[in-house]
Write a protein that holds these residues in place. Structure first.
Motif, PDB file in Angstrom:
ATOM      1  N   PRO A  76       0.807  -1.230   0.000  1.00  0.00           N
ATOM      2  CA  PRO A  76       0.000   0.000   0.000  1.00  0.00           C
ATOM      3  C   PRO A  76       0.836   1.273   0.000  1.00  0.00           C
ATOM      4  O   PRO A  76       0.343   2.329  -0.355  1.00  0.00           O
ATOM      5  CB  PRO A  76      -0.821  -0.111   1.287  1.00  0.00           C
ATOM      6  N   PRO A 114       2.675   2.508  -7.723  1.00  0.00           N
ATOM      7  CA  PRO A 114       1.709   2.059  -8.733  1.00  0.00           C
ATOM      8  C   PRO A 114       2.381   1.866 -10.081  1.00  0.00           C
ATOM      9  O   PRO A 114       1.956   1.040 -10.869  1.00  0.00           O
ATOM     10  CB  PRO A 114       0.691   3.198  -8.767  1.00  0.00           C
ATOM     11  N   ARG A 115       3.407   2.618 -10.276  1.00  0.00           N
ATOM     12  CA  ARG A 115       4.134   2.518 -11.535  1.00  0.00           C
ATOM     13  C   ARG A 115       4.758   1.134 -11.689  1.00  0.00           C
ATOM     14  O   ARG A 115       4.623   0.476 -12.727  1.00  0.00           O
ATOM     15  CB  ARG A 115       5.218   3.587 -11.547  1.00  0.00           C
ATOM     16  N   ASP A 155       2.060  -1.586 -11.961  1.00  0.00           N
ATOM     17  CA  ASP A 155       1.461  -1.605 -13.294  1.00  0.00           C
ATOM     18  C   ASP A 155       2.427  -2.187 -14.315  1.00  0.00           C
ATOM     19  O   ASP A 155       2.030  -2.943 -15.201  1.00  0.00           O
ATOM     20  CB  ASP A 155       1.069  -0.180 -13.693  1.00  0.00           C
ATOM     21  N   ARG A 197       2.510  -5.909 -13.891  1.00  0.00           N
ATOM     22  CA  ARG A 197       1.250  -6.485 -14.372  1.00  0.00           C
ATOM     23  C   ARG A 197       1.217  -6.542 -15.890  1.00  0.00           C
ATOM     24  O   ARG A 197       0.847  -7.546 -16.495  1.00  0.00           O
ATOM     25  CB  ARG A 197       0.068  -5.679 -13.838  1.00  0.00           C
ATOM     26  N   ALA A 249      -5.003 -10.168 -18.720  1.00  0.00           N
ATOM     27  CA  ALA A 249      -5.133  -9.194 -17.629  1.00  0.00           C
ATOM     28  C   ALA A 249      -5.614  -9.883 -16.362  1.00  0.00           C
ATOM     29  O   ALA A 249      -5.175  -9.568 -15.249  1.00  0.00           O
ATOM     30  CB  ALA A 249      -6.097  -8.079 -18.027  1.00  0.00           C
ATOM     31  N   GLY A 295      -3.232  -9.952 -13.052  1.00  0.00           N
ATOM     32  CA  GLY A 295      -3.706  -9.375 -11.803  1.00  0.00           C
ATOM     33  C   GLY A 295      -3.786 -10.401 -10.697  1.00  0.00           C
ATOM     34  O   GLY A 295      -3.420 -10.129  -9.551  1.00  0.00           O
ATOM     35  N   LEU A 298      -6.363   3.587 -10.223  1.00  0.00           N
ATOM     36  CA  LEU A 298      -5.807   2.246 -10.394  1.00  0.00           C
ATOM     37  C   LEU A 298      -4.687   2.201 -11.429  1.00  0.00           C
ATOM     38  O   LEU A 298      -4.028   1.180 -11.564  1.00  0.00           O
ATOM     39  CB  LEU A 298      -6.920   1.277 -10.808  1.00  0.00           C
ATOM     40  N   GLY A 299      -4.479   3.301 -12.129  1.00  0.00           N
ATOM     41  CA  GLY A 299      -3.480   3.316 -13.188  1.00  0.00           C
ATOM     42  C   GLY A 299      -2.068   3.482 -12.661  1.00  0.00           C
ATOM     43  O   GLY A 299      -1.848   3.534 -11.452  1.00  0.00           O
ATOM     44  N   PRO A 300      -1.112   3.580 -13.573  1.00  0.00           N
ATOM     45  CA  PRO A 300       0.293   3.693 -13.180  1.00  0.00           C
ATOM     46  C   PRO A 300       0.606   4.984 -12.429  1.00  0.00           C
ATOM     47  O   PRO A 300       1.615   5.061 -11.743  1.00  0.00           O
ATOM     48  CB  PRO A 300       1.039   3.637 -14.518  1.00  0.00           C
ATOM     49  N   GLN A 301      -0.240   5.982 -12.576  1.00  0.00           N
ATOM     50  CA  GLN A 301      -0.033   7.222 -11.832  1.00  0.00           C
ATOM     51  C   GLN A 301      -0.966   7.292 -10.638  1.00  0.00           C
ATOM     52  O   GLN A 301      -1.161   8.359 -10.046  1.00  0.00           O
ATOM     53  CB  GLN A 301      -0.283   8.441 -12.732  1.00  0.00           C
ATOM     54  N   GLY A 302      -1.569   6.171 -10.313  1.00  0.00           N
ATOM     55  CA  GLY A 302      -2.609   6.177  -9.293  1.00  0.00           C
ATOM     56  C   GLY A 302      -2.096   6.049  -7.881  1.00  0.00           C
ATOM     57  O   GLY A 302      -0.964   6.445  -7.570  1.00  0.00           O
ATOM     58  N   PRO A 335      -1.330   3.464  -4.812  1.00  0.00           N
ATOM     59  CA  PRO A 335      -1.197   2.081  -4.341  1.00  0.00           C
ATOM     60  C   PRO A 335      -2.059   1.839  -3.113  1.00  0.00           C
ATOM     61  O   PRO A 335      -2.518   0.729  -2.877  1.00  0.00           O
ATOM     62  CB  PRO A 335       0.287   1.975  -4.008  1.00  0.00           C
ATOM     63  N   ARG A 336      -2.265   2.868  -2.370  1.00  0.00           N
ATOM     64  CA  ARG A 336      -3.087   2.763  -1.180  1.00  0.00           C
ATOM     65  C   ARG A 336      -4.518   2.387  -1.535  1.00  0.00           C
ATOM     66  O   ARG A 336      -5.098   1.465  -0.960  1.00  0.00           O
ATOM     67  CB  ARG A 336      -3.084   4.116  -0.471  1.00  0.00           C
ATOM     68  N   ASP A 370      -4.667  -1.135  -3.085  1.00  0.00           N
ATOM     69  CA  ASP A 370      -4.541  -2.171  -2.062  1.00  0.00           C
ATOM     70  C   ASP A 370      -5.818  -2.264  -1.233  1.00  0.00           C
ATOM     71  O   ASP A 370      -6.259  -3.364  -0.882  1.00  0.00           O
ATOM     72  CB  ASP A 370      -3.352  -1.841  -1.155  1.00  0.00           C
ATOM     73  N   ARG A 410      -8.403  -4.049  -3.248  1.00  0.00           N
ATOM     74  CA  ARG A 410      -8.064  -5.466  -3.360  1.00  0.00           C
ATOM     75  C   ARG A 410      -8.373  -6.214  -2.070  1.00  0.00           C
ATOM     76  O   ARG A 410      -8.966  -7.286  -2.072  1.00  0.00           O
ATOM     77  CB  ARG A 410      -6.586  -5.613  -3.711  1.00  0.00           C
ATOM     78  N   GLY A 445      -7.074  -6.541 -11.902  1.00  0.00           N
ATOM     79  CA  GLY A 445      -6.283  -6.549 -13.123  1.00  0.00           C
ATOM     80  C   GLY A 445      -7.132  -6.333 -14.353  1.00  0.00           C
ATOM     81  O   GLY A 445      -6.813  -5.505 -15.208  1.00  0.00           O
ATOM     82  N   VAL A 446      -8.229  -7.060 -14.430  1.00  0.00           N
ATOM     83  CA  VAL A 446      -9.126  -6.896 -15.574  1.00  0.00           C
ATOM     84  C   VAL A 446      -9.698  -5.486 -15.600  1.00  0.00           C
ATOM     85  O   VAL A 446      -9.738  -4.827 -16.648  1.00  0.00           O
ATOM     86  CB  VAL A 446     -10.265  -7.933 -15.511  1.00  0.00           C
ATOM     87  N   ALA A 448      -8.484  -2.689 -14.254  1.00  0.00           N
ATOM     88  CA  ALA A 448      -7.475  -1.680 -14.567  1.00  0.00           C
ATOM     89  C   ALA A 448      -7.152  -1.688 -16.054  1.00  0.00           C
ATOM     90  O   ALA A 448      -7.058  -0.637 -16.697  1.00  0.00           O
ATOM     91  CB  ALA A 448      -6.213  -1.929 -13.748  1.00  0.00           C
ATOM     92  N   ASP A 449      -6.998  -2.884 -16.591  1.00  0.00           N
ATOM     93  CA  ASP A 449      -6.689  -2.995 -18.016  1.00  0.00           C
ATOM     94  C   ASP A 449      -7.811  -2.409 -18.871  1.00  0.00           C
ATOM     95  O   ASP A 449      -7.575  -1.640 -19.805  1.00  0.00           O
ATOM     96  CB  ASP A 449      -6.476  -4.462 -18.361  1.00  0.00           C
ATOM     97  N   GLN A 484      -7.877   1.389 -18.545  1.00  0.00           N
ATOM     98  CA  GLN A 484      -6.749   2.065 -19.181  1.00  0.00           C
ATOM     99  C   GLN A 484      -6.822   1.995 -20.697  1.00  0.00           C
ATOM    100  O   GLN A 484      -6.266   2.846 -21.389  1.00  0.00           O
ATOM    101  CB  GLN A 484      -5.441   1.459 -18.692  1.00  0.00           C
TER     102      GLN A 484
END
Lengths: 215, 215
Positions: free
Chosen positions: A118, A122-123, A126, A129, A159, A163, B116-120, B122-123, B126, B129, B167-168, B170-171, B174
């Motif tokens: 957490p 995220p980079r 991702d 993934r 995906a 994930g 949820l993306g790469p710039q999102g 993680p907190r 998580d 999830r 995963g599904v 986010a994909d 995006q």
DNA sequence: CGCGATAGCCTACATGTGTCAGAAAACCTA
DNA sequence: TAGGTTTTCTGACACATGTAGGCTATCGCG
């Protein structure tokens, strides 16, 4: 030694040295503190490199992290199991692959835990993934990619499984790895295998359980 | 003059007001820029709240984000399908649930995509999830968790499916949601179903039973 | 209605961020 | 080794961050 060959594509020695130093410093710091508490200044100081030099190569700590663990991720991807149609031999092989997968995670547990948790990046998450998805997509297309009209598009399946693996890995790492890699592999394989069969056969509502394993 | 309408959880209206203002401001900003480009100052200014007031409630933007999208996540969790043993009726029901799941994602697509993306964050990722895993774990324990000796521990299975769904999702987000929710549900259900069956039946050859006592 | 409690605001400060210019050093090539 | 090129460093800037102390206004409760 294993962490030496980060950024092999650059010709200039200085660039390689700086990036390697930065990566090494980041990895060291991440093993100690949370990634969110690590500043660019910290990394630059740890690498004995000026702060501007950092920005000459990376936009922020996450971008460095993404680059720093490329080698790690490579070895992770090599351990991805290939889908099987249910052959017992290949199942054993797949379980071996999965064990290697979790062992690879365990080898850099502190790092992966910090990056996927957490407080992580995220980079990086991702990135991992995506790459798992790419490899899985290849596996699917290569294995059953003849002419079967798939109900499940390969990108969705890829995906899904990418994930799923990250989810299991993150959970395992955050719990402090209560089970050994082999046990995790044994626990994960039936799930993976079920998915493979769902995708490859794309036959809904098959009431037959996947038993009858010979020997 | 105590008109207590929403003062049940915090006891103070000011807190509620400030937090909702912050949440609203963050959500508005996230729809426009990347989360990584949003500063505490921006959010505070957008909420017309002092910067210190922000820190009185949250440690950083991610913590606010985690709190801000709780309601969203709740509606997402309600749409999680319940495992079935293969009954056709329940399958239809499950597909309906999954469609609602993706529709819920689509309703706040910009937000989920950013988070949820790469710039999102993680907190947030998580958090989501974990909650999906918790609900799934309940489903599993409630459905088939009585006497079947599971090869696949429920926590592993829950982590697996939670990660897979994220995963599904986010994909899909995006990629700009190339397929409608119903189609995504139809594509995802066979995978989910396969997993459910793998967990509930768990009838594959186990390499070595671990010495864990079941009770 | 008034009083204690507390959320919020303000100011201020030390630190981190991202960027820029130019100088200095190290590099690759010839 | 000399030359031109590329990288790194130095120092500086405007802005963001996180924290602290003190003050005001609002709230809840008796």
């Amino acid at each position: 030694m294993a962490t030496d060959d980060i950024t092999t594509t650059t010709g200039d020695r200085r660039v390689r040295r700086t990036r390697t130093a930065l990566a090494r410093a980041l990895i060291k710091l991440v093993e100690e503190h949370d990634l969110s508490r690590i500043s660019v200044s910290d990394v630059a100081a740890g690498a004995e490199v000026s702060r501007s030099a950092f920005y000459d190569h990376y936009r922020d700590v996450h971008e460095l992290a993404e680059d720093a663990c490329t080698a790690m991720i490579d070895s992770l991807l090599e351990a991805l199991p290939v889908p099987t149609h249910g052959s017992a031999d290949m199942e054993e092989e797949a379980t071996r692959s999965l064990t290697a997968f979790f062992a690879s995670l365990a080898e850099h547990a502190g790092l992966y835990r910090a990056l996927l948790g957490p407080q992580g990046s995220p980079r990086v998450a991702d990135h991992i993934r995506r790459r798992i998805a790419a490899v899985t997509h290849d596996h699917l297309t290569g294995t059953g990619g003849d002419s079967t009209p798939q109900q499940v598009p390969h990108d969705v399946a890829a995906a899904f499984i990418a994930g799923a693996l990250i989810g299991v890995a993150a959970d395992w790492l955050q719990r402090g790895r209560p089970r050994p890699p082999a046990e995790m592999a044994a626990a994960t394989w039936p799930l993976l295998n079920a998915y493979y069969r769902a995708d490859l056969t794309s036959a809904v509502s098959v009431p037959r359980p996947p038993g009858e394993s010979a020997g």
